[in-house]
Design a protein around this motif. Structure first.
Motif, PDB file in Angstrom:
ATOM      1  N   UNK A 123     -23.030 -13.787  59.757  1.00  0.00           N
ATOM      2  CA  UNK A 123     -23.241 -12.691  59.014  1.00  0.00           C
ATOM      3  C   UNK A 123     -22.376 -12.045  58.396  1.00  0.00           C
ATOM      4  N   UNK A 165     -25.754  -0.497  68.948  1.00  0.00           N
ATOM      5  CA  UNK A 165     -25.036  -0.916  70.430  1.00  0.00           C
ATOM      6  C   UNK A 165     -25.165  -0.151  71.376  1.00  0.00           C
ATOM      7  N   UNK A 211     -27.133   9.677  72.048  1.00  0.00           N
ATOM      8  CA  UNK A 211     -26.439   8.637  71.048  1.00  0.00           C
ATOM      9  C   UNK A 211     -25.674   9.095  70.148  1.00  0.00           C
ATOM     10  N   UNK A 215     -36.925 -13.023  62.279  1.00  0.00           N
ATOM     11  CA  UNK A 215     -35.654 -13.454  62.182  1.00  0.00           C
ATOM     12  C   UNK A 215     -35.323 -14.304  61.056  1.00  0.00           C
ATOM     13  N   UNK A 243     -24.279 -13.197  64.524  1.00  0.00           N
ATOM     14  CA  UNK A 243     -23.475 -11.821  63.833  1.00  0.00           C
ATOM     15  C   UNK A 243     -22.249 -12.281  63.330  1.00  0.00           C
ATOM     16  N   UNK A 302     -25.094  -5.708  81.923  1.00  0.00           N
ATOM     17  CA  UNK A 302     -26.368  -5.088  82.097  1.00  0.00           C
ATOM     18  C   UNK A 302     -27.538  -5.621  82.460  1.00  0.00           C
ATOM     19  N   UNK A 343     -20.709  -6.435  77.732  1.00  0.00           N
ATOM     20  CA  UNK A 343     -21.524  -5.313  78.120  1.00  0.00           C
ATOM     21  C   UNK A 343     -23.071  -5.472  78.421  1.00  0.00           C
ATOM     22  N   UNK A 344     -23.434  -6.159  77.466  1.00  0.00           N
ATOM     23  CA  UNK A 344     -25.055  -6.594  77.238  1.00  0.00           C
ATOM     24  C   UNK A 344     -25.298  -7.339  78.582  1.00  0.00           C
ATOM     25  N   UNK A 388     -29.801 -18.539  80.991  1.00  0.00           N
ATOM     26  CA  UNK A 388     -30.830 -17.965  79.863  1.00  0.00           C
ATOM     27  C   UNK A 388     -30.263 -16.933  78.981  1.00  0.00           C
ATOM     28  N   UNK A 416     -27.745   2.194  71.849  1.00  0.00           N
ATOM     29  CA  UNK A 416     -29.131   2.031  72.059  1.00  0.00           C
ATOM     30  C   UNK A 416     -29.485   1.132  72.905  1.00  0.00           C
ATOM     31  N   UNK A 417     -29.043  -0.129  72.522  1.00  0.00           N
ATOM     32  CA  UNK A 417     -29.284  -1.364  73.417  1.00  0.00           C
ATOM     33  C   UNK A 417     -28.631  -1.483  74.658  1.00  0.00           C
ATOM     34  N   UNK A 418     -27.557  -0.905  74.789  1.00  0.00           N
ATOM     35  CA  UNK A 418     -26.878  -0.928  75.996  1.00  0.00           C
ATOM     36  C   UNK A 418     -27.451   0.200  76.928  1.00  0.00           C
ATOM     37  N   UNK A 446     -32.897  -8.418  68.249  1.00  0.00           N
ATOM     38  CA  UNK A 446     -34.047  -9.293  68.597  1.00  0.00           C
ATOM     39  C   UNK A 446     -33.999  -9.744  70.091  1.00  0.00           C
ATOM     40  N   UNK A 447     -32.978 -10.558  70.572  1.00  0.00           N
ATOM     41  CA  UNK A 447     -32.739 -11.163  71.531  1.00  0.00           C
ATOM     42  C   UNK A 447     -32.814 -10.170  72.870  1.00  0.00           C
ATOM     43  N   UNK A 448     -32.198  -8.860  72.717  1.00  0.00           N
ATOM     44  CA  UNK A 448     -32.297  -7.897  73.699  1.00  0.00           C
ATOM     45  C   UNK A 448     -33.409  -7.352  73.964  1.00  0.00           C
ATOM     46  N   UNK A 460     -26.895 -15.187  69.784  1.00  0.00           N
ATOM     47  CA  UNK A 460     -26.800 -13.560  68.986  1.00  0.00           C
ATOM     48  C   UNK A 460     -25.397 -13.480  68.437  1.00  0.00           C
ATOM     49  N   UNK A 482     -19.134  -6.012  73.012  1.00  0.00           N
ATOM     50  CA  UNK A 482     -20.479  -5.473  72.855  1.00  0.00           C
ATOM     51  C   UNK A 482     -21.600  -6.471  73.871  1.00  0.00           C
ATOM     52  N   UNK A 526     -36.013 -10.948  74.064  1.00  0.00           N
ATOM     53  CA  UNK A 526     -36.011 -12.260  74.773  1.00  0.00           C
ATOM     54  C   UNK A 526     -35.674 -11.891  76.225  1.00  0.00           C
ATOM     55  N   UNK A 527     -34.634 -11.230  76.365  1.00  0.00           N
ATOM     56  CA  UNK A 527     -34.298 -11.118  77.883  1.00  0.00           C
ATOM     57  C   UNK A 527     -35.345 -10.606  78.746  1.00  0.00           C
ATOM     58  N   UNK A 568     -28.693 -17.082  75.160  1.00  0.00           N
ATOM     59  CA  UNK A 568     -29.430 -16.088  74.239  1.00  0.00           C
ATOM     60  C   UNK A 568     -28.306 -15.257  73.658  1.00  0.00           C
ATOM     61  N   UNK A 577     -29.712  -6.854  58.568  1.00  0.00           N
ATOM     62  CA  UNK A 577     -29.859  -8.251  59.031  1.00  0.00           C
ATOM     63  C   UNK A 577     -29.215  -8.443  60.443  1.00  0.00           C
ATOM     64  N   UNK A 578     -27.908  -8.114  60.386  1.00  0.00           N
ATOM     65  CA  UNK A 578     -26.963  -7.873  61.487  1.00  0.00           C
ATOM     66  C   UNK A 578     -27.560  -7.381  62.889  1.00  0.00           C
ATOM     67  N   UNK A 584     -30.447  -9.336  64.277  1.00  0.00           N
ATOM     68  CA  UNK A 584     -30.087 -10.433  65.192  1.00  0.00           C
ATOM     69  C   UNK A 584     -29.601  -9.986  66.564  1.00  0.00           C
ATOM     70  N   UNK A 585     -28.897  -8.766  66.741  1.00  0.00           N
ATOM     71  CA  UNK A 585     -28.635  -8.205  68.151  1.00  0.00           C
ATOM     72  C   UNK A 585     -29.696  -7.623  68.672  1.00  0.00           C
TER      73      UNK A 585
END
Lengths: 80, 190, 454
Positions: free
Chosen positions: A45, B37, C262, B70, A42, A76, A72-73, A30, B39-41, B184-186, A38, A69, B189-190, A34, B177-178, B181-182
């Motif tokens: 876009x 990036x 950050x 989205x 990206x 993690x 890495x996600x 999953x 922040x999400x990491x 939202x899933x993190x 993504x 990136x 969804x995850x 996902x 937008x970009x 889309x990165x």
């Protein structure tokens, strides 16, 4: 690819993410699925909306950044 | 004295020239990608310390609303991209109409986002409730601030209506937008 | 020298260098107090010496920026400065104000007086009358420079310089706002210090560097402007919210730890950009400028700023690290190399470039000046290393093992002794620099005739 085709593809990919989430699928499959979706969104876009498709050098550069990136996600996320 | 040599590195076409659109907007796009990036990491890294708490906290978010958002944003981005084409074709009325629709979808995004924030607030959930919410508020809040800025910017470039301005404004909107889309899933969804 | 009002810069540079002497001399005294803590403890308590060391630094750097503006704005906008009288009036106000601060603080005059007494806030402790004077001087300066630029040619260099100078003056107004809540007090306090050195001063730095590169390398203005805009954009993007790295432990909400970590990590980007810019311009340059000293200082500035502000800043900017290192000698190491690299070197670069022209001693290859560069930079880099090691040991003993502050200080003696030695080198370098600027009438060393190998 026109921007309209790109848009249609983006909608399809978003629907795929939603279906995936609704399917109850879990775990590594999953997470990877996902994040791949993504990354694909990206890339669309960047390439079609932002026009990087006409500048292959930059498109490749951004592909690398995005790939790193997302890897890495994934690492993690899977470590949790 | 030596005669100046005819070819110098400076006279060669720069790789920067092949980049479509405004250079400064690309600097901004890269900077924003770096910030979100990171922040999400960081979010995913902190999640390792408490996966169950993060999973529980995530159920308080509006997952469906975010999924709809989205679609709202990529559609809005498409309208903005069409507006750039209209601007290049010199069709001012069309480009303004498209930008107005794109902005309207931005407002739809904010309304859906706002309803999520309202529900969280009603449940007494704030920044400090759990690490998950510190990050989700920060990341989605920063993003929502960019949506607001984007709507204002689209209004501005619609008024100017020059191809260069519209392209730059639309590029900002695509960046928003970009990021989504990165993000939202993190976060959802995850 | 193309415009006679550029001469104003000489007065500013002279006062700046005089204060520079005061600053490094105090630095030497403070360095000795670390070695021998009772030195001058009755006459010059450490906190006052430290205030004078830091404040004289800030004031002379600002005077240098003003001087640089008076030098480069006429050349860029192709106009004489709007009013010479106002420019000198501005300098007099600043000198009187500075003297007022020193006297008030040394003897603690008018303690508690609303207008005349010191305000007791670290680094913005100036009595209110001095703060008002600073604002008046800033307004005079902005009026004078803005009118000059508006009447003349507008270039990216003057636009960015003006933007930086306007914003830094506006930010000083927070010195008048002193909330009773200590956390809020510190929050606004950082609006001045941080948003100066990590945002607005960077704009000034980038534009002065751009001016120097334009003159020294002869690269097209168009290329330089592109770099300038990118550097400025990344500086503002990272620097403004990077203020968050001062908000970790002062009582502000926890999310600042992430915002600060950050954004302040990204603050390395503009400094890297400036270093890359300087070296790429030299590489592309068409011109072999005779003023090698100015070029050396400019390249040294970009390089040491990257390491001092960028790398040494990043070293302790993440909140997980800063939790342990906060306020140790690591901070002192970063502070010294960052200020020296970014702003001291920048000022010495523009002074090295402008002084020979202003004093009609061009061309002039300034060997003494270059020697002072290596002496000062070498001393400062060595100082940074000794303080970094001291800070690392201190962090471990004090923050990890939990030993008492003064017990730890005893064990750091050897580092402080070495730091004092490097401080001596810096002071000698500074004096040599001032001598090289002020005294030699001629110092042109011709390369000997090239003899072809038989």
């Amino acid at each position: 690819m026109t921007v309209t085709t790109a848009w249609a593809l983006l909608i399809a990919l978003s629907a795929a993410s939603t279906l995936l989430a609704a399917s109850g699928l879990q775990g590594a499959a999953f997470t990877v699925a996902v994040l791949v979706l993504a990354g694909w969104k990206s890339r669309l876009i960047l390439g079609r909306y932002l026009g990087l498709a006409v500048a292959p050098v930059w498109q490749r550069g951004f592909d690398w950044i995005l790939a790193l990136v997302l890897i890495l996600f994934a690492v993690l996320a899977l470590a949790a | 004295m030596t005669a100046p040599t005819p070819t110098r590195p400076q006279d060669q076409p720069s790789v920067l020239d092949s980049l479509p659109g405004e250079l400064m907007m690309w600097v901004l796009i890269l900077s924003e990608l770096a910030v979100f990036g990171a922040g999400l990491a960081a979010f995913l890294a902190v999640r390792i310390t408490d996966p169950a708490g993060f999973a529980e906290a995530q159920t308080h978010l509006h997952r469906t609303g975010a999924g709809i958002n989205t679609v709202v944003l990529v559609t809005s981005g498409w309208l903005a991209a069409l507006a750039v084409q209209a601007a290049e074709a010199g069709r001012k009325v069309r480009l303004r109409g498209l930008l107005a629709l794109a902005s309207a979808l931005g407002v739809v995004f904010l309304v859906l986002k706002g309803s999520e924030y309202a529900d969280l607030a009603r449940a007494g959930i704030g920044f400090e409730t759990h690490a998950f919410f510190t990050f989700s508020y920060l990341l989605t809040g920063f993003h929502a601030a960019h949506v607001i800025a984007g709507i204002l910017l689209l209004g501005l470039v619609g008024a100017l209506a020059t191809p260069r301005a519209v392209e730059t404004g639309a590029a900002f909107w695509h960046m928003v937008d970009l990021v989504w889309v990165l993000l939202f899933p993190v976060v959802y969804l995850l | 020298m193309k415009y006679k009002t550029q001469k104003i810069a000489i007065a500013y540079f002279a006062v700046a260098l005089a204060l520079f002497t005061v600053q490094v001399t105090l630095g030497l005294i403070l360095g000795w107090i670390y070695v021998s803590p009772n030195f001058l403890s009755e006459i010059l308590p450490f906190n006052i010496g430290r205030m004078l060391h830091t404040n004289s630094l800030v004031v002379w750097l600002l005077l240098g920026f003003f001087g640089a503006a008076y030098y480069l704005v006429p050349e860029e906008s192709e106009r004489e400065i709007h009013s010479t009288k106002l420019a000198y009036l501005q300098l007099i106000i600043l000198v009187v104000g500075t003297a007022g601060v020193v006297v008030t603080y040394l003897f603690n005059l008018f303690d508690g007086n609303f207008l005349l007494g010191n305000e007791g806030r670290e680094f913005i402790e100036q009595p209110r009358w001095v703060k008002a004077g600073i604002v008046v001087a800033a307004l005079i300066f902005l009026y004078n420079i803005s009118l000059t630029v508006l009447a003349g040619k507008k270039t990216a260099i003057t636009n960015i310089l003006l933007l930086g100078l306007w914003l830094l003056s506006l930010l000083f107004l927070f010195a008048f706002y002193n909330p009773a809540n200590l956390a809020l007090d510190k929050q606004y306090w950082w609006f001045i210090v941080h948003l100066w050195v990590e945002a607005t001063w960077e704009l000034v730095m980038a534009s002065i560097l751009a001016f120097l590169m334009l003159k020294l390398t002869g690269v097209d203005r168009e290329v330089i402007e592109k770099w300038l805009y990118v550097i400025v954009a990344t500086a503002l993007f990272s620097g403004i919210l990077g203020t968050g790295h001062h908000y970790y432990w002062i009582g502000t909400p926890g999310y600042w730890q992430w915002i600060g970590s950050i954004f302040s990590t990204l603050e390395i980007v503009p400094f890297f950009g400036m270093m890359a810019f300087a070296f790429v311009m030299v590489w592309k340059g068409r011109r072999d400028h005779p003023n090698k000293a100015a070029m050396l200082w400019a390249l040294g500035c970009a390089t040491l700023a990257f390491f001092g502000a960028g790398v040494w800043g990043f070293l302790h900017t993440l909140h997980g690290v800063n939790y342990y290192t906060h306020g140790t000698q690591i901070t002192a190491a970063h502070g010294h190399l960052a200020f020296f690299g970014a702003y001291v070197s920048l000022n010495l670069a523009i002074i090295s470039y402008a002084m020979p022209i202003l004093r009609g001693r061009d061309p002039y290859n300034q060997v003494l000046n270059m020697a002072s560069f290596w002496l000062m930079s070498g001393g400062m880099v060595f100082m940074t290393f000794t303080l970094t090691f001291a800070g690392t040991v201190q962090t471990h003993l004090q923050r990890v093992n939990g030993q008492a502050y003064m017990d730890v200080q005893d064990q750091l003696w050897i580092f402080y002794a070495m730091r004092f030695g490097s401080g001596v080198a810096v002071v000698l370098g500074a004096l040599l620099f001032i001598y090289a600027m002020a005294f030699p009438r001629r110092e042109v060393i011709e390369p000997g005739p090239a003899v072809a190998a038989e």
